[in-house]
Design an enzyme around this catalytic site. Structure first.
Site, mmCIF file in Angstrom:
data_model
loop_
_atom_site.group_PDB
_atom_site.id
_atom_site.type_symbol
_atom_site.label_atom_id
_atom_site.label_comp_id
_atom_site.label_asym_id
_atom_site.label_seq_id
_atom_site.Cartn_x
_atom_site.Cartn_y
_atom_site.Cartn_z
ATOM 1 N N HIS B 57 0.809 -1.295 -0.100
ATOM 2 C CA HIS B 57 -0.065 -0.144 -0.161
ATOM 3 C C HIS B 57 0.962 1.238 -0.142
ATOM 4 O O HIS B 57 1.490 1.528 1.121
ATOM 5 C CB HIS B 57 -1.112 0.006 1.291
ATOM 6 C CG HIS B 57 -1.821 1.119 1.202
ATOM 7 N ND1 HIS B 57 -2.958 0.978 1.707
ATOM 8 C CD2 HIS B 57 -2.043 2.315 0.980
ATOM 9 C CE1 HIS B 57 -4.096 1.886 1.626
ATOM 10 N NE2 HIS B 57 -3.085 2.641 1.055
ATOM 11 N N HIS B 59 1.519 5.224 -2.281
ATOM 12 C CA HIS B 59 1.241 6.270 -3.316
ATOM 13 C C HIS B 59 2.376 6.776 -4.086
ATOM 14 O O HIS B 59 3.259 7.378 -3.368
ATOM 15 C CB HIS B 59 0.232 7.243 -2.598
ATOM 16 C CG HIS B 59 -0.759 6.873 -1.878
ATOM 17 N ND1 HIS B 59 -1.995 6.677 -2.556
ATOM 18 C CD2 HIS B 59 -1.003 6.317 -0.699
ATOM 19 C CE1 HIS B 59 -2.889 6.137 -1.713
ATOM 20 N NE2 HIS B 59 -2.337 6.074 -0.579
ATOM 21 N N ASN B 91 -4.819 6.104 -6.812
ATOM 22 C CA ASN B 91 -5.836 7.617 -6.838
ATOM 23 C C ASN B 91 -4.416 8.563 -7.606
ATOM 24 O O ASN B 91 -4.216 9.632 -6.997
ATOM 25 C CB ASN B 91 -6.193 7.924 -5.441
ATOM 26 C CG ASN B 91 -4.877 7.846 -4.596
ATOM 27 O OD1 ASN B 91 -3.934 7.153 -4.801
ATOM 28 N ND2 ASN B 91 -4.998 8.257 -3.417
ATOM 29 N N HIS B 176 -10.793 0.497 1.698
ATOM 30 C CA HIS B 176 -10.527 1.844 2.596
ATOM 31 C C HIS B 176 -11.601 2.121 3.195
ATOM 32 O O HIS B 176 -12.842 2.432 2.912
ATOM 33 C CB HIS B 176 -10.267 2.751 1.560
ATOM 34 C CG HIS B 176 -10.146 4.215 2.301
ATOM 35 N ND1 HIS B 176 -9.140 4.961 2.332
ATOM 36 C CD2 HIS B 176 -10.909 5.056 2.754
ATOM 37 C CE1 HIS B 176 -9.166 6.239 3.015
ATOM 38 N NE2 HIS B 176 -10.678 6.277 3.252
ATOM 39 N N HIS B 228 -5.031 -0.215 6.208
ATOM 40 C CA HIS B 228 -4.730 0.913 7.224
ATOM 41 C C HIS B 228 -5.688 0.862 8.314
ATOM 42 O O HIS B 228 -6.081 2.032 8.634
ATOM 43 C CB HIS B 228 -4.487 2.152 6.682
ATOM 44 C CG HIS B 228 -5.550 2.788 5.665
ATOM 45 N ND1 HIS B 228 -6.844 2.754 6.011
ATOM 46 C CD2 HIS B 228 -5.327 3.195 4.393
ATOM 47 C CE1 HIS B 228 -7.485 3.177 5.128
ATOM 48 N NE2 HIS B 228 -6.335 3.632 4.062
ATOM 49 N N ASN B 274 -5.249 9.956 7.349
ATOM 50 C CA ASN B 274 -6.404 9.367 7.362
ATOM 51 C C ASN B 274 -6.294 7.889 7.054
ATOM 52 O O ASN B 274 -5.790 7.507 6.171
ATOM 53 C CB ASN B 274 -7.473 9.850 6.365
ATOM 54 C CG ASN B 274 -8.741 9.413 6.093
ATOM 55 O OD1 ASN B 274 -9.140 8.945 7.156
ATOM 56 N ND2 ASN B 274 -9.357 9.433 5.266
ATOM 57 N N ASP B 301 1.531 2.997 3.493
ATOM 58 C CA ASP B 301 0.558 4.094 2.861
ATOM 59 C C ASP B 301 1.382 5.385 2.952
ATOM 60 O O ASP B 301 1.038 6.273 3.025
ATOM 61 C CB ASP B 301 -0.570 4.207 4.127
ATOM 62 C CG ASP B 301 -1.722 5.043 3.623
ATOM 63 O OD1 ASP B 301 -1.556 5.504 2.264
ATOM 64 O OD2 ASP B 301 -2.625 5.336 4.305
#
Lengths: 308, 420
Positions: B57, B59, B91, B176, B228, B274, B301
């Site tokens: 996980h 980004h 995303n 999520h 998460h 978050n 994350d």
């Protein structure tokens, strides 16, 4: 004795001694205000800027009056008429003001923590004139000054605060300040407007307004924004008034010499009926007068700290 | 290139064992040492040698947000943190919801990246929650899971369809978990949010969706992976579900077992994420969930943001922190060095277990496997300095932390990708 920090960000950050110092200084300033000539030279040669991102009548005007009475040169910026409208960031705006030899920036902002952000980035002292739901320290200081004037002390008093507790920075600053000074704060309001974890603060939460007000020395109403009804926090204004208004009957439950306070602006007939607002127990207009004295005291103390 | 790594303490998360031995790498795979002639000999005496870490996980921000991070900088950062395989969330802008973007990411990473990148495709077109993305075509192009991470799949009916359809292509949904109607806030809801005057996000916002996803997984008997997790009740819900045999797996991130909501005080935007950092009791429950195996894996994350997106009013600041370059050391320091779990067990949550969830034959040091490994110094502490982060973004709450478990070398596919 002087203030420890260069900024006044909140009552959370102040010690009991610092609060007393401000209140004592404000009592002196009150004498200046009642004199024939209101001019002093405490802020002679100092530059004060008010930076308001939200509307204000009392706070902004009283800061302006306070700086003028003490001889500062003052300027005002509001978000709507400045480069904020062009998308300038808060830090850039603050640094711009700081670069113009500003001594004190008085800021109101809709976001909690905004004054803390700029305080760490600029040389000028920052006074928080209200940030989001966090704090409104000078309001709580003027409230404490008013209470002390009537009751002689804050120690051991029962203070009832009634209304929208969740969104109120006035309630928070008063809670932190009054508790530090030895008063016992009682809270009441719609259960949907009680901040989470309130049982872990020094306050005592009551489910009925009557229980909070009973035998109180001080009864304080809080402004409720009528838009809150649309977000589902209470069903209607009339139902709010029925259960959470400081009515004449409710006020009678307080001590006979209790004082009634409100930070303003007040929704008459919602937070309290006009008869209560105008009653002999009401010190609401005196709060406004003391507001000028407290702001003079804060400006003076921060400036004298800077001079050293 | 042929590499010999000698005298290291080799930790095997599959066999859950450790021994001092040599490792041989040739043509990008681990080989046995018979008649081995080496081009480079690395002395790992006193160091731990482990399979390369796998992050399920992260980004990478490319395409669309290259000012925060891109595939080159993100994989470089991953390699410095000991990751040899990373799965990136969709995303981006445009959203990774079609085969063309999947192929772009894979090719870019192969040509210019410093580790293996496995894209995760969107569940729904544009992550909008209303129409299924082309999951089959993306599976063909190489995605390893689907997720609308960053936002939940709000409609239960859409989640059900996505789980059924993705399962047909051998993929699981990574959920999520967030009930958006309860999540309109900026930090955990509780005494700290009240003291700071910030709008809170209750634990229930996460837990309600965890419960929903478990119920769907049980009803459909289709695996789901929960991203998460941060609260005690979420872990309880997963624990009970696993006891009943529900095919649910879950992850947490280092920040949920190393920090609590107190880190937000002072309006510290580096502690804004978050789901939000929770109270101490939740942090303890996350550690308990890792120790008893309820939590399958540790993911980073990794969420790079530009300084301008963090150095602003708290409520306006972006959520998330960078994670690659601190994850292993945080886990080692908080979980292993503190005595809560063995290194072998912790390592499995970074290697074999994420490999399983992503359907990859990775995370081992057996002969014939891709030569992905790391060498770490477990004995000496180091002070983490955010100025030395090699990724583009420096948004970390761990600047100045004293940690153990410094990665000194990362090898992926037989190539040295990072060397301290």
């Amino acid at each position: 004795m002087q203030l420890i920090s260069k900024d006044l960000l909140g009552l959370k950050e102040l010690s009991k001694e610092e609060i007393s110092l401000i209140l004592d200084t404000a009592d002196t300033m009150r004498l200046v205000l009642s004199a024939n000539s209101k001019k002093t030279s405490h802020l002679q040669g100092k530059s004060v800027v008010t930076l308001f991102y939200e509307n204000s009548t009392r706070t902004r005007l009283s800061f302006e009056m306070a700086s003028k009475f003490m001889g500062a040169s003052s300027a005002n910026i509001s978000a709507s008429g400045s480069s904020v409208k062009k998308g300038e960031s808060l830090i850039d705006t603050a640094r711009t003001i700081d670069s113009m030899a500003t001594d004190i920036v008085i800021m109101r902002h809709q976001q909690s923590g905004a004054p803390h952000l700029i305080a760490s980035k600029i040389n000028a002292s920052v006074i928080n004139a209200g940030d989001g739901m966090n704090e409104h320290p000078t309001q709580a200081l003027l409230d404490m000054m008013t209470i002390r004037k009537h009751k002689g002390t804050l120690e051991g008093l029962k203070v009832a605060i009634v209304g929208d507790l969740l969104h109120s920075r006035v309630a928070r600053s008063n809670l932190w300040g009054l508790s530090k000074m030895g008063a016992q704060v009682y809270l009441a309001g719609p259960a949907t407007m009680v901040p989470p974890g309130i049982e872990r603060t020094p306050a005592i939460l009551c489910s009925k307004v009557e229980d909070a007000v009973k035998d109180a020395d001080v009864v304080m109403g809080l402004r409720v924004q009528l838009e809150r009804q649309q977000s589902g926090l209470f069903p209607s204004v009339s139902e709010y008034a029925r259960f959470f208004s400081i009515s004449e009957d409710v006020l009678k439950m307080a001590k006979s010499d209790a004082i009634l306070m409100h930070p303003g602006p007040c929704n008459h007939g919602v937070e309290m009926p006009t008869a209560v607002y105008d009653s002999p127990q009401s010190v609401i207009n005196e709060q406004v007068s003391n507001g000028v004295a407290v702001r003079m005291a804060v400006l003076y103390l921060l400036t004298s700290r800077r001079n050293q | 290139m042929r590499i010999l790594i000698k005298n290291g303490l080799v930790i095997d998360p599959v066999k859950q064992s450790r021994e001092i031995r040599n490792i041989y790498i040739e043509n990008g795979i681990f080989v046995s040492g018979n008649g081995f002639v080496t081009d480079r000999e690395i002395d790992a005496e006193g160091k731990a040698v482990m399979p390369g870490l796998i992050d399920a996980h992260c980004h990478l921000r490319e395409p669309g947000f290259e000012y925060r991070e891109d595939i080159v900088s993100g994989t470089r950062s991953a390699a410095r943190g000991g990751f040899t395989t990373i799965a990136c969330m969709p995303n981006t802008s445009p959203v990774c919801d079609n085969a063309a973007i999947v192929e772009y990411i894979i090719h870019k990473a192969e040509e210019q990246g410093s580790c293996r990148v496995l894209p995760i495709g969107a569940v729904t077109k544009g992550q909008k929650g209303s129409e299924l993305a082309e999951i089959g075509l993306m599976a063909e192009a190489g995605i390893v899971a689907v997720s609308d991470d960053g936002r939940p799949v709000e409609q239960s009916d859409m989640m059900r369809k996505a789980m059924i359809y993705a399962n047909q292509f051998g993929l699981r949904v990574i959920s999520h978990c967030e009930d958006m109607s309860l999540a309109d806030g900026h930090m955990n809801e509780g005494i700290v949010s009240t003291e700071l005057g910030l709008k809170g996000i209750p634990a229930a916002a996460e837990e309600i969706m965890v419960a929903r996803d478990i119920i769907l997984s049980e009803y459909l008997n289709i695996p789901i992976h929960l991203a998460h997790l941060s609260t005690a009740r979420s872990i309880d819900l997963v624990r009970m579900a696993k006891d009943r045999g529900v095919p649910v797996t879950c992850e947490t991130c280092p920040h949920y077992f190393t920090l609590n909501e107190e880190a937000v005080r002072g309006f510290n935007t580096m502690a804004k994420m978050n789901p939000p950092l929770r109270p101490e009791s939740d942090r303890e429950a996350i550690i308990a969930g890792l120790v008893d195996g309820t939590i399958d894996i540790i993911a980073t994350d990794h969420a790079p943001h530009h300084a301008d997106e963090k150095e602003i009013e708290f409520a306006l600041a972006n959520n998330g922190i960078v994670g690659f370059e601190t994850a292993f050391a945080l886990a080692y320091t908080w979980l292993v060095r503190s005595g809560r779990m063995s290194l072998e067990k912790m390592l499995a949550k970074f290697t074999t277990d994420p490999a399983k969830i992503l359907g990859q034959k990775l995370g081992t040091i057996d002969s014939g496997s891709p030569a992905d490994l790391i060498i770490a110094d477990l004995e000496n502490s180091f002070v983490f300095d955010k100025k030395q982060i090699v990724g583009k973004a420096k948004n970390t709450p761990y600047d100045g932390f004293e940690l153990y478990g410094k990665i000194v070398m990362t090898v992926q596919g037989g190539k040295i990708r990072y060397e301290a």
